[in-house]
Write a protein that holds these residues in place. Structure first.
Motif, PDB file in Angstrom:
ATOM      1  N   ASP A  84       2.412  -5.427  -3.732  1.00  0.00           N
ATOM      2  CA  ASP A  84       1.257  -5.623  -2.847  1.00  0.00           C
ATOM      3  C   ASP A  84       0.532  -4.316  -2.527  1.00  0.00           C
ATOM      4  OD1 ASP A  84       1.470  -8.537  -2.188  1.00  0.00           O
ATOM      5  OD2 ASP A  84       3.447  -7.908  -1.519  1.00  0.00           O
ATOM      6  N   LEU A  85       0.961  -3.235  -3.134  1.00  0.00           N
ATOM      7  CA  LEU A  85       0.423  -1.918  -2.791  1.00  0.00           C
ATOM      8  C   LEU A  85      -1.091  -1.847  -2.998  1.00  0.00           C
ATOM      9  CD1 LEU A  85       1.238   0.894  -1.801  1.00  0.00           C
ATOM     10  CD2 LEU A  85       1.611   1.545  -4.175  1.00  0.00           C
ATOM     11  N   ALA A  86      -1.562  -2.305  -4.166  1.00  0.00           N
ATOM     12  CA  ALA A  86      -3.004  -2.226  -4.464  1.00  0.00           C
ATOM     13  C   ALA A  86      -3.815  -3.059  -3.471  1.00  0.00           C
ATOM     14  CB  ALA A  86      -3.265  -2.692  -5.894  1.00  0.00           C
ATOM     15  N   ASP A  87      -3.303  -4.242  -3.101  1.00  0.00           N
ATOM     16  CA  ASP A  87      -4.017  -5.102  -2.150  1.00  0.00           C
ATOM     17  C   ASP A  87      -4.119  -4.447  -0.779  1.00  0.00           C
ATOM     18  OD1 ASP A  87      -4.308  -7.013  -4.088  1.00  0.00           O
ATOM     19  OD2 ASP A  87      -2.662  -8.280  -3.385  1.00  0.00           O
ATOM     20  N   VAL A  88      -3.033  -3.822  -0.319  1.00  0.00           N
ATOM     21  CA  VAL A  88      -3.043  -3.170   0.993  1.00  0.00           C
ATOM     22  C   VAL A  88      -3.981  -1.964   0.965  1.00  0.00           C
ATOM     23  CG1 VAL A  88      -1.634  -1.944   2.696  1.00  0.00           C
ATOM     24  CG2 VAL A  88      -0.729  -4.000   1.586  1.00  0.00           C
ATOM     25  N   ARG A  89      -3.930  -1.222  -0.129  1.00  0.00           N
ATOM     26  CA  ARG A  89      -4.837  -0.062  -0.254  1.00  0.00           C
ATOM     27  C   ARG A  89      -6.302  -0.528  -0.155  1.00  0.00           C
ATOM     28  NH1 ARG A  89      -4.379   4.999  -2.705  1.00  0.00           N
ATOM     29  NH2 ARG A  89      -2.432   4.487  -3.744  1.00  0.00           N
ATOM     30  N   GLN A  90      -6.633  -1.626  -0.840  1.00  0.00           N
ATOM     31  CA  GLN A  90      -8.001  -2.160  -0.814  1.00  0.00           C
ATOM     32  C   GLN A  90      -8.367  -2.640   0.585  1.00  0.00           C
ATOM     33  OE1 GLN A  90     -10.155  -2.074  -3.595  1.00  0.00           O
ATOM     34  NE2 GLN A  90     -11.580  -2.403  -1.895  1.00  0.00           N
ATOM     35  N   MET A  91      -7.422  -3.298   1.254  1.00  0.00           N
ATOM     36  CA  MET A  91      -7.687  -3.793   2.601  1.00  0.00           C
ATOM     37  C   MET A  91      -7.998  -2.634   3.552  1.00  0.00           C
ATOM     38  SD  MET A  91      -5.021  -5.597   5.230  1.00  0.00           S
ATOM     39  CE  MET A  91      -4.248  -4.015   5.575  1.00  0.00           C
ATOM     40  N   VAL A  92      -7.187  -1.569   3.486  1.00  0.00           N
ATOM     41  CA  VAL A  92      -7.408  -0.408   4.361  1.00  0.00           C
ATOM     42  C   VAL A  92      -8.766   0.216   4.062  1.00  0.00           C
ATOM     43  CG1 VAL A  92      -6.596   1.939   4.869  1.00  0.00           C
ATOM     44  CG2 VAL A  92      -4.957   0.051   4.726  1.00  0.00           C
ATOM     45  N   ALA A  93      -9.104   0.322   2.786  1.00  0.00           N
ATOM     46  CA  ALA A  93     -10.407   0.890   2.412  1.00  0.00           C
ATOM     47  C   ALA A  93     -11.550   0.016   2.929  1.00  0.00           C
ATOM     48  CB  ALA A  93     -10.493   1.037   0.894  1.00  0.00           C
ATOM     49  N   ASP A  94     -11.384  -1.315   2.814  1.00  0.00           N
ATOM     50  CA  ASP A  94     -12.451  -2.232   3.232  1.00  0.00           C
ATOM     51  C   ASP A  94     -12.689  -2.184   4.735  1.00  0.00           C
ATOM     52  OD1 ASP A  94     -12.752  -3.000   0.608  1.00  0.00           O
ATOM     53  OD2 ASP A  94     -11.702  -4.926   0.829  1.00  0.00           O
ATOM     54  N   VAL A  95     -11.616  -2.221   5.539  1.00  0.00           N
ATOM     55  CA  VAL A  95     -11.801  -2.296   6.999  1.00  0.00           C
ATOM     56  C   VAL A  95     -12.277  -0.977   7.600  1.00  0.00           C
ATOM     57  CG1 VAL A  95     -10.122  -4.159   7.242  1.00  0.00           C
ATOM     58  CG2 VAL A  95      -9.377  -1.791   7.598  1.00  0.00           C
ATOM     59  N   SER A 108     -14.335   1.137   5.687  1.00  0.00           N
ATOM     60  CA  SER A 108     -15.434   1.576   4.807  1.00  0.00           C
ATOM     61  C   SER A 108     -15.064   2.852   4.048  1.00  0.00           C
ATOM     62  CB  SER A 108     -16.720   1.795   5.618  1.00  0.00           C
ATOM     63  OG  SER A 108     -17.109   0.591   6.252  1.00  0.00           O
ATOM     64  N   GLY A 109     -13.772   2.924   3.646  1.00  0.00           N
ATOM     65  CA  GLY A 109     -13.310   4.045   2.836  1.00  0.00           C
ATOM     66  C   GLY A 109     -12.967   5.303   3.618  1.00  0.00           C
ATOM     67  N   ARG A 110     -13.018   5.231   4.966  1.00  0.00           N
ATOM     68  CA  ARG A 110     -12.755   6.436   5.761  1.00  0.00           C
ATOM     69  C   ARG A 110     -11.260   6.757   5.873  1.00  0.00           C
ATOM     70  NH1 ARG A 110     -16.891   3.815   8.491  1.00  0.00           N
ATOM     71  NH2 ARG A 110     -15.400   2.770   9.862  1.00  0.00           N
ATOM     72  N   ALA A 111     -10.409   5.747   5.873  1.00  0.00           N
ATOM     73  CA  ALA A 111      -8.961   5.990   6.018  1.00  0.00           C
ATOM     74  C   ALA A 111      -8.413   6.614   4.737  1.00  0.00           C
ATOM     75  CB  ALA A 111      -8.234   4.691   6.320  1.00  0.00           C
ATOM     76  N   VAL A 112      -7.398   7.452   4.913  1.00  0.00           N
ATOM     77  CA  VAL A 112      -6.758   8.127   3.782  1.00  0.00           C
ATOM     78  C   VAL A 112      -5.357   7.553   3.619  1.00  0.00           C
ATOM     79  CG1 VAL A 112      -5.953  10.329   2.872  1.00  0.00           C
ATOM     80  CG2 VAL A 112      -8.066  10.239   4.198  1.00  0.00           C
ATOM     81  N   MET A 113      -5.042   7.064   2.400  1.00  0.00           N
ATOM     82  CA  MET A 113      -3.715   6.513   2.121  1.00  0.00           C
ATOM     83  C   MET A 113      -3.086   7.328   1.013  1.00  0.00           C
ATOM     84  SD  MET A 113      -2.804   2.539   1.458  1.00  0.00           S
ATOM     85  CE  MET A 113      -1.403   2.030   0.510  1.00  0.00           C
ATOM     86  N   SER A 114      -1.936   7.929   1.289  1.00  0.00           N
ATOM     87  CA  SER A 114      -1.251   8.759   0.290  1.00  0.00           C
ATOM     88  C   SER A 114       0.161   8.239   0.081  1.00  0.00           C
ATOM     89  CB  SER A 114      -1.228  10.227   0.720  1.00  0.00           C
ATOM     90  OG  SER A 114      -0.533  10.357   1.956  1.00  0.00           O
ATOM     91  N   ILE A 115       0.679   8.469  -1.139  1.00  0.00           N
ATOM     92  CA  ILE A 115       1.994   7.961  -1.511  1.00  0.00           C
ATOM     93  C   ILE A 115       2.883   9.133  -1.879  1.00  0.00           C
ATOM     94  CG2 ILE A 115       3.270   6.465  -3.079  1.00  0.00           C
ATOM     95  CD1 ILE A 115       0.616   4.954  -3.529  1.00  0.00           C
ATOM     96  N   PRO A 116       3.896   9.437  -1.068  1.00  0.00           N
ATOM     97  CA  PRO A 116       4.894  10.446  -1.476  1.00  0.00           C
ATOM     98  C   PRO A 116       5.630   9.974  -2.728  1.00  0.00           C
ATOM     99  CG  PRO A 116       5.079   9.926   0.874  1.00  0.00           C
ATOM    100  CD  PRO A 116       4.176   8.901   0.252  1.00  0.00           C
ATOM    101  N   LYS A 117       6.335  10.856  -3.391  1.00  0.00           N
ATOM    102  CA  LYS A 117       7.009  10.512  -4.654  1.00  0.00           C
ATOM    103  C   LYS A 117       8.242   9.666  -4.448  1.00  0.00           C
ATOM    104  CE  LYS A 117       5.296  14.480  -7.224  1.00  0.00           C
ATOM    105  NZ  LYS A 117       5.617  15.704  -7.951  1.00  0.00           N
ATOM    106  N   ARG A 118       8.802   9.657  -3.240  1.00  0.00           N
ATOM    107  CA  ARG A 118      10.067   8.963  -3.003  1.00  0.00           C
ATOM    108  C   ARG A 118       9.834   7.489  -2.778  1.00  0.00           C
ATOM    109  NH1 ARG A 118      13.149   8.095   1.719  1.00  0.00           N
ATOM    110  NH2 ARG A 118      11.532   9.144   2.921  1.00  0.00           N
ATOM    111  N   ASN A 119      10.586   6.626  -3.491  1.00  0.00           N
ATOM    112  CA  ASN A 119      10.498   5.180  -3.330  1.00  0.00           C
ATOM    113  C   ASN A 119      11.588   4.695  -2.388  1.00  0.00           C
ATOM    114  OD1 ASN A 119       8.499   5.307  -5.183  1.00  0.00           O
ATOM    115  ND2 ASN A 119       9.530   4.064  -6.742  1.00  0.00           N
ATOM    116  N   GLU A 120      11.302   3.586  -1.710  1.00  0.00           N
ATOM    117  CA  GLU A 120      12.268   2.976  -0.801  1.00  0.00           C
ATOM    118  C   GLU A 120      12.630   1.597  -1.315  1.00  0.00           C
ATOM    119  OE1 GLU A 120      13.621   4.335   1.818  1.00  0.00           O
ATOM    120  OE2 GLU A 120      12.422   6.151   1.814  1.00  0.00           O
TER     121      GLU A 120
END
Length: 200
Positions: A173-184, A186-198
């Motif tokens: 669901d990562l891509a969908d959440v990234r798109q949702m954050v960008a949409d709400v 208007s692209g101002r929020a910054v989403m970054s992914i560290p290298k470590r997976n959980e």
């Protein structure tokens, strides 16, 4: 990959020796050690075991001939695509020697039957992300993240310009959440992914 819903047991007798397999979900090495300790019978002849948590694994023949008990138990775990699982197979000797092949079949077979009977849960891989947003977007971002079933908010802290969330998001669901954050925002929020997976 799957783990177990709860503790499961299975008993069988092989040429008068009694075997009891006890399997359970475990979160790590210390939990596996504690489970093995708590489910070993000191009055039995052998308490053989194996566990796997991700790339980590251990097994023990507990006095049986090398390779005849612990390894077959581990193979039963791996053969059913399980992770985060520990199994103890306890044996009460019945007076008849089983031989190496017989021991391998008895220990591996008892463990495999126990695991087949267990209720399983799919393991969900989550990616840890950081989401930074301004105060103007904070209420909406927080509401959307909290309402999304794929998102677990781990921490949140404020800074001079807004807030940063650390969240664990289901990988698919990562891509969908990234798109949702960008949409709400208007692209101002910054989403970054560290290298470590959980994984959870």
């Amino acid at each position: 990959m799957f783990s177990l819903q709860r503790i499961e047991t299975f008993r069988q007798e092989v040429k008068k020796s009694r075997f009891l397999a006890t399997a359970a979900p475990v979160s790590g090495e210390e939990a596996a050690k504690a489970f093995i300790r708590d489910h070993s019978d000191v009055a039995a002849n052998h308490n053989c075991w194996a566990w796997r948590v991700g790339p980590l694994y251990r097994f023990s023949d507990d006095g049986e001939p090398s390779g005849t008990a612990g390894k077959p138990i581990l193979q039963a775990i791996d053969g059913q695509a399980l992770d985060g699982v520990a199994v103890v197979v306890t044996r009460w000797f019945g007076g008849i020697l089983l031989g190496s092949g017989g021991l391998i079949r008895a220990y591996g077979g008892t463990a495999a039957a126990c695991l087949r009977a267990a209720e399983k849960l799919p393991i969900v891989t989550r990616i840890e992300v950081r989401i930074g947003c301004a105060f103007a977007d904070l209420a909406l971002v927080q509401a959307r993240l909290s309402a999304h079933e794929a998102v677990q908010i781990l921490t949140q802290h404020y800074n001079a310009t807004g807030s940063e969330f650390v969240a664990a998001i289901r990988e698919q669901d990562l891509a969908d959440v990234r798109q949702m954050v960008a949409d709400v925002t208007s692209g101002r929020a910054v989403m970054s992914i560290p290298k470590r997976n959980e994984a959870s």
